[in-house]
Design a protein around this motif. Structure first.
Motif, PDB file in Angstrom:
ATOM      1  N   ASP A  24       0.868  -1.168   0.000  1.00 27.20           N
ATOM      2  CA  ASP A  24       0.000   0.000   0.000  1.00 27.20           C
ATOM      3  C   ASP A  24       0.908   1.221   0.000  1.00 27.20           C
ATOM      4  OD1 ASP A  24      -2.214  -1.627   0.164  1.00 27.20           O
ATOM      5  OD2 ASP A  24      -2.700  -1.136   2.236  1.00 27.20           O
ATOM      6  N   LYS A  80      -4.372   5.596   0.275  1.00 29.89           N
ATOM      7  CA  LYS A  80      -3.373   4.691  -0.303  1.00 29.89           C
ATOM      8  C   LYS A  80      -3.973   3.899  -1.466  1.00 29.89           C
ATOM      9  CE  LYS A  80      -0.319   5.038   3.224  1.00 29.89           C
ATOM     10  NZ  LYS A  80       0.916   5.710   3.110  1.00 29.89           N
ATOM     11  N   VAL A 102      -2.884   0.172  -3.897  1.00 29.97           N
ATOM     12  CA  VAL A 102      -2.055  -1.027  -3.908  1.00 29.97           C
ATOM     13  C   VAL A 102      -1.187  -0.989  -5.160  1.00 29.97           C
ATOM     14  CG1 VAL A 102      -2.070  -3.555  -4.090  1.00 29.97           C
ATOM     15  CG2 VAL A 102      -3.726  -2.384  -2.614  1.00 29.97           C
ATOM     16  N   ALA A 134      -7.569   0.929  -3.725  1.00 23.18           N
ATOM     17  CA  ALA A 134      -7.687   0.008  -2.592  1.00 23.18           C
ATOM     18  C   ALA A 134      -9.052  -0.673  -2.565  1.00 23.18           C
ATOM     19  CB  ALA A 134      -7.434   0.764  -1.290  1.00 23.18           C
ATOM     20  N   HIS A 191      -8.010  -4.486  -2.238  1.00 23.23           N
ATOM     21  CA  HIS A 191      -8.010  -5.094  -0.899  1.00 23.23           C
ATOM     22  C   HIS A 191      -8.980  -6.264  -0.831  1.00 23.23           C
ATOM     23  CE1 HIS A 191      -6.140  -1.420   1.296  1.00 23.23           C
ATOM     24  NE2 HIS A 191      -5.244  -2.148   0.684  1.00 23.23           N
ATOM     25  N   ALA A 226      -3.730  -7.632  -3.735  1.00 20.25           N
ATOM     26  CA  ALA A 226      -3.084  -7.053  -2.561  1.00 20.25           C
ATOM     27  C   ALA A 226      -2.204  -8.063  -1.829  1.00 20.25           C
ATOM     28  CB  ALA A 226      -4.144  -6.500  -1.611  1.00 20.25           C
TER      29      ALA A 226
END
Length: 182
Positions: A47, A65, A67, A89, A93, A98
Motif C-alpha cells: 500500500d 493509499k 495497492v 484500494a 483489498h 493485494a
C-alpha cells in the motif's frame, strides 16, 4: 542488458485480455512468438501513496493509499523492464491483487472475474527519462542511461478507473496507431 536492437512490433490488446485457464501470460506469449523467453519476478506488493498522475487518474483523495504490484520483467533471463501496476484500494483489498504471489492468469484475469473488464483503448503515455540509481541497479544499466517510460491508464468498460501501469524499459518500443473518427 538485452539489446534494444532486436525489437518487434507489440500491441497493448493482449495485455488487456483475460487469459484462459492454462494459457500463458501475455508477455511470455509475446516473447515466445519471437523465439524468446519472457518471464517476470514479483518484487513487492504494498500500500503506497501514489504518484500525482496515478492519484489523479484513480480519483484517490489526499492521504488515501493504493495497492502497487512491482515487477521485474525479464527477456531470456535478463532484465528489460520495471513494471509498477497501481490499483484503487477498494478494488484490490481482499483480493490476490493485494497479496504477495503470482496471480493465475495475471491481474487482468482477476480484475475481469471481479467485474472490471478493461476498456478497448486505454490511454498510453510514452516519455524518455534518465534512469534513477535504483532503476540502473535493477536493470543493469550504467549511471545516466536513458529509459523509456510507458504509462498505461486503464478504465473498466463501465468507465471506472481501475489500473495505472508504469513501465520503465530499456528496450526499443514500436507502436501501431489507429485513426479515430473526429
Amino acid at each position: 542488458m538485452v539489446s534494444s536492437n532486436d525489437a518487434w512490433m507489440g500491441e497493448a490488446q493482449p495485455y488487456l485480455a483475460p487469459r484462459r485457464t492454462g494459457e500463458r501470460d501475455a508477455w511470455s506469449a509475446e516473447a515466445a512468438a519471437h523465439n524468446r523467453r519472457g518471464s517476470q519476478r514479483l518484487l513487492a506488493v504494498e500500500d503506497v501513496d501514489p504518484p500525482g498522475p496515478v492519484r489523479d487518474f484513480l480519483n484517490v483523495g489526499p492521504g488515501e493509499k493504493v495497492v502497487v504490484r512491482r515487477r521485474l520483467i525479464l527477456l531470456d533471463g535478463e532484465p528489460v523492464e520495471l513494471a509498477d501496476s497501481y490499483y484503487p484500494a477498494h478494488i484490490a483489498h481482499g483480493t490476490r491483487l493485494a497479496e504477495r504471489g503470482k496471480i493465475p492468469g495475471g491481474a487482468v484475469t482477476l480484475l475481469a472475474a471481479l467485474g472490471f473488464t478493461p476498456e478497448d483503448d486505454p490511454l498510453e503515455d510514452v516519455s524518455a527519462d534518465t534512469a534513477t540509481p535504483n532503476q540502473c541497479e535493477a536493470l543493469g544499466l550504467e549511471s545516466g542511461a536513458p529509459v523509456l517510460v510507458l504509462t498505461r491508464f486503464t478504465t473498466s468498460a463501465a468507465g471506472e478507473p481501475m489500473e495505472v501501469s508504469v513501465m520503465t524499459m530499456t528496450r526499443h518500443l514500436q507502436y501501431r496507431q489507429r485513426k479515430q473518427a473526429v
